[in-house]
Design a protein around this motif. Structure first.
Motif, PDB file in Angstrom:
ATOM      1  N   SER A   1      40.519  30.561  44.753  1.00 39.50           N
ATOM      2  CA  SER A   1      39.489  29.821  44.012  1.00 39.50           C
ATOM      3  C   SER A   1      39.604  28.325  44.281  1.00 39.50           C
ATOM      4  O   SER A   1      38.596  27.634  44.459  1.00 39.50           O
ATOM      5  N   ILE A   2      40.837  27.827  44.328  1.00 41.29           N
ATOM      6  CA  ILE A   2      41.047  26.409  44.661  1.00 41.29           C
ATOM      7  C   ILE A   2      40.609  26.138  46.093  1.00 41.29           C
ATOM      8  O   ILE A   2      39.949  25.133  46.380  1.00 41.29           O
TER       9      ILE A   2
ATOM     10  N   PHE B   1      34.068  27.602  38.751  1.00 36.73           N
ATOM     11  CA  PHE B   1      35.450  27.842  39.165  1.00 36.73           C
ATOM     12  C   PHE B   1      36.028  29.024  38.393  1.00 36.73           C
ATOM     13  O   PHE B   1      36.699  29.889  38.968  1.00 36.73           O
ATOM     14  N   ALA B   2      35.787  29.072  37.080  1.00 37.28           N
ATOM     15  CA  ALA B   2      36.304  30.166  36.250  1.00 37.28           C
ATOM     16  C   ALA B   2      35.733  31.511  36.690  1.00 37.28           C
ATOM     17  O   ALA B   2      36.459  32.518  36.757  1.00 37.28           O
TER      18      ALA B   2
ATOM     19  N   LEU C   1      36.444  36.764  39.466  1.00 37.52           N
ATOM     20  CA  LEU C   1      35.962  37.714  40.463  1.00 37.52           C
ATOM     21  C   LEU C   1      36.990  37.942  41.571  1.00 37.52           C
ATOM     22  O   LEU C   1      37.253  39.083  41.975  1.00 37.52           O
ATOM     23  N   ILE C   2      37.593  36.848  42.064  1.00 39.28           N
ATOM     24  CA  ILE C   2      38.576  36.987  43.149  1.00 39.28           C
ATOM     25  C   ILE C   2      39.838  37.677  42.641  1.00 39.28           C
ATOM     26  O   ILE C   2      40.449  38.489  43.360  1.00 39.28           O
ATOM     27  N   SER C   3      40.221  37.398  41.399  1.00 42.88           N
ATOM     28  CA  SER C   3      41.391  38.065  40.820  1.00 42.88           C
ATOM     29  C   SER C   3      41.145  39.562  40.669  1.00 42.88           C
ATOM     30  O   SER C   3      42.044  40.382  40.932  1.00 42.88           O
ATOM     31  N   LEU C   4      39.929  39.935  40.245  1.00 45.84           N
ATOM     32  CA  LEU C   4      39.589  41.359  40.136  1.00 45.84           C
ATOM     33  C   LEU C   4      39.657  42.035  41.495  1.00 45.84           C
ATOM     34  O   LEU C   4      40.134  43.171  41.626  1.00 45.84           O
TER      35      LEU C   4
END
Length: 459
Positions: A32-33, A3-4, A9-12
């Motif tokens: 991510s959720i 999850f982390a 990766l998605i935040s980047l």
């Protein structure tokens, strides 16, 4: 750990979409959720993750997108405080809500549905009768007045528990029953122009279906796409249908639903900018929160526990003891503190974030969000105790928290629904537990095998 990694990766990736780091983090956390919900739903009953996804969508992702929009259409639902001020409240509030939600360990979300199936098989007739009774109560629930009507409404939701149990027992035999209760809910939703219940129950069934049937990723992807299009379709027809039925000369009927639906069943209506923006606004509870913060910072009339005491009075005391208590749908507190004024026919609520800020400012948001998550955790623990009698009772979690998990739900409604649900479904467990206790189940199972063996010998 996964999850982390997904979150990072998605935040980047979100940095390339959103110019502000807070917005990119909101994008990364929400997706991510959602990814966790999609990938792990075969292995666990993802009720908590669905709740978190709803809150993240409303309080993190939707406002992140809204802050980037500069169109005139968005002015009505504009975020009235700066982005950094908003997310400095929203992120800690969301994290504390998540902490409260997961604080108390339990085994509730990996239920032994094989035992549920066994219990349902032995009590098949009883569950069928329960489902039919629930359907009848749903049809006639409007006949009952006031608080009695609300208790009847709660009892009527056993139709979902019975239908889902029978579906899990024998999918081929009882698929029609699960579809029937969902279609009835969709019909009432479309007819009244209020779709929250219907969509929520479709999603609950999807979570139950995936955990029990364990479909392929491809099937889940198709299902998720259908759910998205259902939401877009509802949003596309909602305004037109309400205008024709509520203020026009059309009747609330299947004919009107079909007429409006057929006119909106095209890609332009579903995927056009107007409908996408309308859907974004509907899923953005944050604009009410931001507007409340803006209003409270100007007037400084923080309420402490005054409003919460009113909510508790309305939820826990009968009207003969509290004749002046708040009524369901009352907009007095919303109009006083939200910075907006709406009539009784408009469906909007402050939500837990706004109620917290009205009480104690920043600290109120943090305390209220954590407390709500903790209340949900305690509810999970209560239902887990019921499942010690039989895992069958895990499905009572759905009607108990049907309203409470919605980010746009008023705190008064959340407390009222949850308090009365504990009483109603607790009594239901008490009076039906002899049918579903493990000892009783084993005895009935032995009797069933004995009858089968006797019939075989006779043959």
């Amino acid at each position: 750990m996964k999850f982390a990694i997904n979150f990072i990766l998605i935040s980047l990736f979100g940095v390339f979409i959103f110019p502000e780091i807070y917005a990119a983090l909101a994008f990364g956390l929400t997706l991510s959720i959602g990814l966790q919900l999609f990938l792990k739903s075969n292995d666990s009953f993802m009720f908590r993750e669905w709740t978190l996804f709803l809150y993240a969508s409303n309080y993190l992702l939707s406002p992140a997108i809204t802050f980037q929009l500069k169109t005139s259409q968005q002015l009505t639902y504009a975020m009235k405080i700066p982005s950094n001020e908003y997310f400095n409240l929203a992120f800690p509030g969301f994290i504390l809500f998540s902490l409260g939600l997961f604080l108390i360990p339990n085994q509730l979300f990996r239920p032994e549905f094989n035992r549920v199936k066994q219990a349902a098989l032995i009590n098949e007739r009883f569950l069928l009768q329960t489902t039919i009774t629930g359907i009848i109560l749903r049809i006639f629930s409007d006949v009952f007045p006031g608080e009695l009507g609300f208790f009847v409404y709660l009892l009527s939701m056993v139709r979902f528990v019975g239908a889902f149990s029978l579906f899990g027992t024998n999918t081929k035999k009882y698929s029609w029953l699960a579809v029937l209760v969902l279609l009835i809910e969709l019909f009432y939703g479309f007819r009244s122009g209020m779709y929250h219940d219907a969509i929520m129950w479709v999603m609950f069934f999807a979570l139950f279906y995936v955990y029990t049937i364990k479909p392929t990723m491809r099937f889940k992807l198709i299902g998720a796409s259908c759910l998205i299009f259902l939401v877009l379709f509802v949003q596309a027809i909602k305004a037109t249908y309400r205008e024709q039925v509520w203020t026009g000369d059309k009747e609330a009927s299947i004919e009107t639903i079909s007429s409006v639906g057929s006119s909106k069943a095209n890609s332009e209506s579903l995927l056009g900018n107007d409908n996408l923006l309308s859907t974004l606004n509907r899923g953005n509870q944050a604009w009410i929160f931001a507007s409340t913060v803006d209003r409270m910072d100007r007037y400084k009339d923080f309420q402490g526990m005054t409003n919460v005491n009113k909510y508790l009075e309305a939820a826990l005391l009968p009207r003969f003891l509290a004749p002046n208590k708040l009524t369901s749908g009352n907009k007095e507190i919303f109009n006083q503190f939200s910075g907006h004024s709406i009539n009784e026919n408009t469906s909007m609520g402050l939500g837990i974030f706004a109620d917290g800020y009205i009480a104690y400012g920043d600290w109120g948001v943090y305390i209220f969000c954590f407390t709500l998550g903790l209340i949900f955790s305690l509810t999970f623990k209560l239902v887990e105790r019921w499942t010690k009698i039989s895992p069958f009772y895990v499905l009572l979690l759905l009607p108990m928290l049907n309203y409470a998990v919605r980010p746009d739900c008023e705190l008064q409604t959340t407390i009222n629904h949850l308090a009365k649900s504990v009483v109603v479904y607790g009594a239901l467990v008490y009076f039906t537990k002899n049918r579903f206790t493990l000892d009783s189940l084993d005895s009935q199972n032995k009797l069933l095998h004995l009858n089968l063996a006797t019939k075989a010998k006779i043959k």
